[in-house]
Design an enzyme around this catalytic site. Sequence first.
Site, PDB file in Angstrom:
ATOM      1  N   ARG A 167      -2.783 -26.320 -31.533  1.00  0.00           N
ATOM      2  CA  ARG A 167      -4.280 -26.517 -31.437  1.00  0.00           C
ATOM      3  C   ARG A 167      -4.717 -27.659 -32.237  1.00  0.00           C
ATOM      4  O   ARG A 167      -4.364 -27.557 -33.484  1.00  0.00           O
ATOM      5  CB  ARG A 167      -4.599 -25.310 -31.690  1.00  0.00           C
ATOM      6  CG  ARG A 167      -4.630 -24.250 -30.673  1.00  0.00           C
ATOM      7  CD  ARG A 167      -5.539 -22.741 -30.830  1.00  0.00           C
ATOM      8  NE  ARG A 167      -6.917 -23.251 -30.408  1.00  0.00           N
ATOM      9  CZ  ARG A 167      -8.140 -22.533 -30.186  1.00  0.00           C
ATOM     10  NH1 ARG A 167      -7.869 -21.546 -31.176  1.00  0.00           N
ATOM     11  NH2 ARG A 167      -9.129 -22.734 -30.081  1.00  0.00           N
ATOM     12  N   ARG A 200      -6.463 -16.235 -33.050  1.00  0.00           N
ATOM     13  CA  ARG A 200      -7.280 -17.396 -33.148  1.00  0.00           C
ATOM     14  C   ARG A 200      -8.171 -17.274 -34.285  1.00  0.00           C
ATOM     15  O   ARG A 200      -8.168 -16.427 -35.037  1.00  0.00           O
ATOM     16  CB  ARG A 200      -8.062 -17.575 -31.783  1.00  0.00           C
ATOM     17  CG  ARG A 200      -8.294 -16.121 -31.022  1.00  0.00           C
ATOM     18  CD  ARG A 200      -9.248 -15.651 -31.952  1.00  0.00           C
ATOM     19  NE  ARG A 200     -10.451 -16.016 -32.076  1.00  0.00           N
ATOM     20  CZ  ARG A 200     -11.219 -15.655 -33.288  1.00  0.00           C
ATOM     21  NH1 ARG A 200     -11.178 -14.403 -33.833  1.00  0.00           N
ATOM     22  NH2 ARG A 200     -12.352 -16.347 -33.398  1.00  0.00           N
ATOM     23  N   GLY A 201      -8.951 -18.204 -34.455  1.00  0.00           N
ATOM     24  CA  GLY A 201      -9.904 -18.160 -35.817  1.00  0.00           C
ATOM     25  C   GLY A 201      -9.012 -19.298 -36.688  1.00  0.00           C
ATOM     26  O   GLY A 201      -7.832 -19.022 -37.006  1.00  0.00           O
ATOM     27  N   ALA A 202      -9.837 -20.094 -37.220  1.00  0.00           N
ATOM     28  CA  ALA A 202      -8.978 -21.258 -38.123  1.00  0.00           C
ATOM     29  C   ALA A 202      -8.096 -20.802 -39.174  1.00  0.00           C
ATOM     30  O   ALA A 202      -7.172 -21.194 -39.257  1.00  0.00           O
ATOM     31  CB  ALA A 202     -10.105 -22.152 -38.761  1.00  0.00           C
ATOM     32  N   ASN A 254     -17.025 -26.581 -34.808  1.00  0.00           N
ATOM     33  CA  ASN A 254     -16.918 -25.208 -34.754  1.00  0.00           C
ATOM     34  C   ASN A 254     -17.073 -24.919 -33.188  1.00  0.00           C
ATOM     35  O   ASN A 254     -17.260 -25.832 -32.541  1.00  0.00           O
ATOM     36  CB  ASN A 254     -17.886 -24.734 -35.411  1.00  0.00           C
ATOM     37  CG  ASN A 254     -17.822 -23.017 -35.842  1.00  0.00           C
ATOM     38  OD1 ASN A 254     -16.711 -22.451 -35.892  1.00  0.00           O
ATOM     39  ND2 ASN A 254     -18.735 -22.261 -35.450  1.00  0.00           N
ATOM     40  N   LYS A 255     -17.083 -23.658 -33.042  1.00  0.00           N
ATOM     41  CA  LYS A 255     -16.851 -23.094 -31.622  1.00  0.00           C
ATOM     42  C   LYS A 255     -17.990 -23.786 -30.606  1.00  0.00           C
ATOM     43  O   LYS A 255     -19.178 -24.013 -31.149  1.00  0.00           O
ATOM     44  CB  LYS A 255     -17.177 -21.629 -31.535  1.00  0.00           C
ATOM     45  CG  LYS A 255     -17.188 -21.028 -30.176  1.00  0.00           C
ATOM     46  CD  LYS A 255     -15.891 -21.359 -29.397  1.00  0.00           C
ATOM     47  CE  LYS A 255     -14.493 -21.312 -29.930  1.00  0.00           C
ATOM     48  NZ  LYS A 255     -13.648 -21.782 -29.280  1.00  0.00           N
ATOM     49  N   ASP A 287     -14.158 -25.037 -38.040  1.00  0.00           N
ATOM     50  CA  ASP A 287     -12.841 -25.471 -37.809  1.00  0.00           C
ATOM     51  C   ASP A 287     -12.321 -26.669 -38.643  1.00  0.00           C
ATOM     52  O   ASP A 287     -11.108 -26.854 -38.906  1.00  0.00           O
ATOM     53  CB  ASP A 287     -12.519 -25.558 -36.482  1.00  0.00           C
ATOM     54  CG  ASP A 287     -12.535 -24.204 -35.597  1.00  0.00           C
ATOM     55  OD1 ASP A 287     -13.690 -23.643 -35.557  1.00  0.00           O
ATOM     56  OD2 ASP A 287     -11.713 -23.383 -35.516  1.00  0.00           O
ATOM     57  N   GLN A 321     -15.894 -14.715 -27.767  1.00  0.00           N
ATOM     58  CA  GLN A 321     -15.249 -14.283 -29.046  1.00  0.00           C
ATOM     59  C   GLN A 321     -16.374 -13.169 -29.754  1.00  0.00           C
ATOM     60  O   GLN A 321     -16.128 -12.224 -30.388  1.00  0.00           O
ATOM     61  CB  GLN A 321     -14.958 -15.331 -29.997  1.00  0.00           C
ATOM     62  CG  GLN A 321     -13.523 -16.140 -29.572  1.00  0.00           C
ATOM     63  CD  GLN A 321     -13.925 -17.331 -28.859  1.00  0.00           C
ATOM     64  OE1 GLN A 321     -14.749 -17.159 -28.022  1.00  0.00           O
ATOM     65  NE2 GLN A 321     -12.942 -18.171 -28.880  1.00  0.00           N
TER      66      GLN A 321
END
Length: 355
Positions: A86, A47-49, A252-253, A242, A201
């Site tokens: 995603r 995960r993570g862009a 973003n998150k 993101d 996260q």
Amino acid sequence: MNIPRPLKIESGKVYALDQRALPDQELYLEMNSLEDCHEFIRDMVVRGAPLIGFTALWGMVVWLRRSLSTSLEDYKKAAEFLKTARPTAVNLAYELDESVQFLSLAYEKGKSNEVLLSLLEDFATGQMEKLERDNRKMAELAYQELVTQTGKSSGFRLLTLCNTGFLACGTTGTALGVISTLQEKNQLERVFACETRPYLQGARLTAYELDKMNVDHLLIVEGAISYVLERESIDAIFVGADRIALNGDTANKIGTSTLAIVARHYNIPFYVVAPVSSFDLNMSSGDQIEIEMRPDSEITHWKGKLMTSAGTHGLNPSFDVTRGTLIEGIICENGLIRPSNGVEELRKIAMKAIE
Ligand code: MRU
């Protein structure tokens, strides 16, 4: 770096660190097919862009190694399939589209799969090496900005949300890359890391990275943000992205926009740190960004056990959009963008590399 690599390429095989098992276990899963790659991204093994984008490139390597086709159309089809894993992080589509462009000439010339494969492996490696150089530039720009904003050159007290470090990038990292670079130079006093409900996260990954880097850090729940911003002399907030729209609106998150709104209340500068591959210049504002909805079991369950009444359901958007008006600066490899200066500045700086 004392942190396990999120992607490992060994004797032509691709392994992904299963981030769902961290910090308890450092477990690697082998990627054997395009479907595996799709599943690794969708189910958050990775995960993570930026890392999602790089994983997709290595997924295409795995596909090409087994494919009998030498048609660019088939390559594009496989890439389109991975893009559906995603929806929010634009880096996924960005890296795949870049690889299509990079390989088109070789496809047109009818190169063999062996040649295409070696080109793609070099491309994927090169993209990761570029991000490492770019992360360093972003960290330097962030440091200069911090010095200007605070008038001090060390002893910084920073706050971050989600995980944007080595585990999210496979390189130094963006927001957490700023933090690790300051730590290397002994310029940090303390970092506050938001736990990042519901997927944790922050608690599972950022705290793990900070611990491995020996950073003085405290974990907080998102509900404590106002308390901490009011009382803990925070110099600045750094988060990742993101997808960044033309007006600086940033997905973003989930929880990032709440953080930015509260930061504005306490007059604490809020920065986004992200490579140009996280920009989407086709979107004029954040209203156009698709927000991924994840299963509500991530909220209602804890380690597989139901925590709520059986009839309770949750709403689980994985990202939110922070308005550009709340962002003091967006730091990318080409410079620092102030969304308050308008769309043209953002476009100009973001496009610098390809002018
Ligand atoms: O759902 P995740 O863990 O993929 O979300 C990650 C984030 O929101 C990060 O802040 C973002 O991708 C930037 S990573 C450098």
